[in-house]
Motif scaffolding. Sequence first.
Motif, PDB file in Angstrom:
ATOM      1  N   SER A   1       1.067  -0.892  -0.098  1.00 24.20           N
ATOM      2  CA  SER A   1       0.113  -0.066   0.085  1.00 24.20           C
ATOM      3  C   SER A   1       0.928   1.785  -0.264  1.00 24.20           C
ATOM      4  N   GLN A   2       2.267   0.248   0.476  1.00 22.56           N
ATOM      5  CA  GLN A   2       2.414   2.301   1.081  1.00 22.56           C
ATOM      6  C   GLN A   2       3.127   2.656  -0.589  1.00 22.56           C
ATOM      7  N   HIS A   3       3.832   1.544  -1.914  1.00 23.33           N
ATOM      8  CA  HIS A   3       4.620   1.815  -3.263  1.00 23.33           C
ATOM      9  C   HIS A   3       3.148   2.505  -4.160  1.00 23.33           C
ATOM     10  N   PHE A   4       2.157   2.721  -3.288  1.00 26.89           N
ATOM     11  CA  PHE A   4       0.747   2.363  -4.584  1.00 26.89           C
ATOM     12  C   PHE A   4       1.030   3.701  -5.163  1.00 26.89           C
ATOM     13  N   HIS A   5       0.392   4.871  -4.721  1.00 29.38           N
ATOM     14  CA  HIS A   5       0.200   6.591  -4.900  1.00 29.38           C
ATOM     15  C   HIS A   5       1.420   6.765  -5.693  1.00 29.38           C
ATOM     16  N   ARG A   6       3.118   6.102  -5.526  1.00 28.18           N
ATOM     17  CA  ARG A   6       4.293   6.526  -5.926  1.00 28.18           C
ATOM     18  C   ARG A   6       4.181   6.050  -7.946  1.00 28.18           C
ATOM     19  N   PHE A   7       3.903   4.854  -7.762  1.00 29.26           N
ATOM     20  CA  PHE A   7       3.888   4.259  -8.262  1.00 29.26           C
ATOM     21  C   PHE A   7       2.929   4.051  -9.675  1.00 29.26           C
ATOM     22  N   TRP A   8       1.343   4.753  -8.755  1.00 30.37           N
ATOM     23  CA  TRP A   8       0.065   5.302  -9.408  1.00 30.37           C
ATOM     24  C   TRP A   8       0.341   6.276 -10.337  1.00 30.37           C
ATOM     25  N   PHE A   9       1.640   7.999  -9.666  1.00 32.21           N
ATOM     26  CA  PHE A   9       1.773   8.978 -10.104  1.00 32.21           C
ATOM     27  C   PHE A   9       2.297   8.326 -11.317  1.00 32.21           C
ATOM     28  N   PHE A  10       3.223   7.444 -11.500  1.00 31.56           N
ATOM     29  CA  PHE A  10       4.735   7.369 -12.906  1.00 31.56           C
ATOM     30  C   PHE A  10       3.944   6.941 -13.396  1.00 31.56           C
ATOM     31  N   CYS A  11       2.594   5.884 -13.286  1.00 32.41           N
ATOM     32  CA  CYS A  11       2.044   5.511 -14.598  1.00 32.41           C
ATOM     33  C   CYS A  11       1.450   6.220 -15.401  1.00 32.41           C
ATOM     34  N   MET A  12       0.156   7.377 -14.180  1.00 28.06           N
ATOM     35  CA  MET A  12      -0.788   8.077 -15.087  1.00 28.06           C
ATOM     36  C   MET A  12       0.069   9.476 -15.793  1.00 28.06           C
ATOM     37  N   PHE A  13       1.268   9.895 -14.963  1.00 26.89           N
ATOM     38  CA  PHE A  13       2.523  10.728 -15.995  1.00 26.89           C
ATOM     39  C   PHE A  13       2.370  10.348 -16.792  1.00 26.89           C
ATOM     40  N   THR A  14       3.349   9.416 -17.090  1.00 26.26           N
ATOM     41  CA  THR A  14       3.618   8.498 -17.971  1.00 26.26           C
ATOM     42  C   THR A  14       2.914   8.407 -19.656  1.00 26.26           C
TER      43      THR A  14
ATOM     44  N   GLY B   1      16.901   5.474 -18.206  1.00 27.58           N
ATOM     45  CA  GLY B   1      17.073   4.840 -16.883  1.00 27.58           C
ATOM     46  C   GLY B   1      17.327   6.100 -15.575  1.00 27.58           C
ATOM     47  N   GLY B   2      17.382   7.160 -15.899  1.00 28.61           N
ATOM     48  CA  GLY B   2      17.673   8.112 -15.427  1.00 28.61           C
ATOM     49  C   GLY B   2      16.272   8.451 -14.225  1.00 28.61           C
ATOM     50  N   CYS B   3      14.960   7.935 -16.007  1.00 24.18           N
ATOM     51  CA  CYS B   3      13.553   8.364 -14.694  1.00 24.18           C
ATOM     52  C   CYS B   3      13.064   7.042 -14.554  1.00 24.18           C
ATOM     53  N   GLN B   4      13.786   6.130 -14.259  1.00 26.31           N
ATOM     54  CA  GLN B   4      12.871   5.465 -13.503  1.00 26.31           C
ATOM     55  C   GLN B   4      13.983   5.398 -12.354  1.00 26.31           C
ATOM     56  N   MET B   5      14.933   6.209 -12.466  1.00 26.63           N
ATOM     57  CA  MET B   5      15.497   6.236 -10.942  1.00 26.63           C
ATOM     58  C   MET B   5      14.645   7.197 -10.185  1.00 26.63           C
ATOM     59  N   ILE B   6      13.833   8.598 -10.370  1.00 22.12           N
ATOM     60  CA  ILE B   6      13.303   9.436  -9.517  1.00 22.12           C
ATOM     61  C   ILE B   6      12.597   7.840  -8.651  1.00 22.12           C
ATOM     62  N   PRO B   7      12.009   7.406  -9.053  1.00 24.52           N
ATOM     63  CA  PRO B   7      10.128   6.888  -8.405  1.00 24.52           C
ATOM     64  C   PRO B   7      10.994   5.784  -7.724  1.00 24.52           C
ATOM     65  N   LEU B   8      12.558   5.222  -7.797  1.00 26.11           N
ATOM     66  CA  LEU B   8      12.679   4.139  -7.153  1.00 26.11           C
ATOM     67  C   LEU B   8      13.626   5.138  -6.425  1.00 26.11           C
ATOM     68  N   ALA B   9      14.430   6.230  -6.564  1.00 24.03           N
ATOM     69  CA  ALA B   9      14.886   6.828  -5.019  1.00 24.03           C
ATOM     70  C   ALA B   9      14.212   7.516  -4.223  1.00 24.03           C
ATOM     71  N   VAL B  10      13.013   7.818  -4.395  1.00 26.17           N
ATOM     72  CA  VAL B  10      11.584   8.265  -4.249  1.00 26.17           C
ATOM     73  C   VAL B  10      11.116   7.211  -2.830  1.00 26.17           C
ATOM     74  N   GLU B  11      10.702   5.682  -3.376  1.00 28.63           N
ATOM     75  CA  GLU B  11      10.126   4.807  -2.277  1.00 28.63           C
ATOM     76  C   GLU B  11      11.490   4.208  -1.715  1.00 28.63           C
ATOM     77  N   MET B  12      12.985   4.878  -1.972  1.00 32.33           N
ATOM     78  CA  MET B  12      13.619   4.239  -1.289  1.00 32.33           C
ATOM     79  C   MET B  12      13.751   5.400  -0.105  1.00 32.33           C
ATOM     80  N   THR B  13      13.746   6.162   0.170  1.00 31.70           N
ATOM     81  CA  THR B  13      14.188   7.453   1.234  1.00 31.70           C
ATOM     82  C   THR B  13      12.441   7.589   1.817  1.00 31.70           C
ATOM     83  N   CYS B  14      11.402   7.047   1.256  1.00 36.71           N
ATOM     84  CA  CYS B  14      10.183   6.635   2.133  1.00 36.71           C
ATOM     85  C   CYS B  14      10.331   5.653   2.605  1.00 36.71           C
ATOM     86  N   GLY B  15      10.159   4.197   2.486  1.00 38.44           N
ATOM     87  CA  GLY B  15      10.377   3.362   2.164  1.00 38.44           C
ATOM     88  C   GLY B  15      11.998   2.357   3.118  1.00 38.44           C
ATOM     89  N   GLN B  16      12.537   3.162   3.429  1.00 39.33           N
ATOM     90  CA  GLN B  16      13.966   2.641   4.139  1.00 39.33           C
ATOM     91  C   GLN B  16      14.171   3.880   5.403  1.00 39.33           C
TER      92      GLN B  16
END
Length: 296
Positions: A48-61, A170-185
Amino acid sequence: MPVIVLEASDFISPLFLVRTLEVLSSCSTFSLVASLEPSELNNNTAHSQHFHRFWFFCMFTWGLFFTLTLLIHILSVIQFHSLLPISWKNLTMTVAVLGAMMCLSASFVFPWFIVDHQKVSPRMVMAAVAACFTFVAYSSESYILRIQTHEQRGYMGSMPGLLKILQLWGGCQMIPLAVEMTCGQPRQPFWQLWVSCASYSVCIFMSLVTLVVILGDFAGRCPLPFDKFLAGSSMIGVMLYMVATVISFTKVMQLKYNSHSYGLVIIEAVLVSITLLVYTVDLAFSIKLLCDRSHT
């Protein structure tokens, strides 16, 4: 000035048809995903904690490339693109290839992190199918543009140009992952987080600068020879992604297998390794180009 439109035969050309499919499929995809009820989406506590960040990534794309493709489609129909101060052939190739790669990522992220696998509704299946059609459409346009002559497809259609697009992807993929690493770990060491984010940010900035120079045909106006600038940016990218790769594999070894972030860290490590390989190949192309010019 009268408006010039395409001839009748151009409206059934493969390029026109595939761009129409891109507009329709991307619009259908983000419309279907936006219409999903909260009960249809992933409510799993572990995700559930991943949902909003990745939902925004998909919708933005999907929304971004729908907008870009629609503008390109309209400008191509009315033949207005020749008046724009940009390299049209490089722009269309960039949007097609980057759109294919970004939509591929969104097609993977949507069913993996957003869909509730225990409650699959017809609209969710339709959205996933539309997302795949969007990826196929952009891949088809990339192929159509790629088989054109070198003069028609421009620099971004060459192998070094495609590598530049992959670097940006590759850099664009790192953005949501970096945000997730910041908030999730929250226990992640502070220096690992900021060194990784700084590496990704610098490389994305260099990729955007390179893209602007190529699309704006500013290569001849750069104070530094453009081929040397490309070689230097590739070398910096290799060094920064080497550091990021070491950090990402260190995080993999530090995490436990049953950790809810284990999958994300694995994905980050794989994407960082792929991007490092792209920068390394691009650096080899740049060095070869400099050596060839020094001998002429």
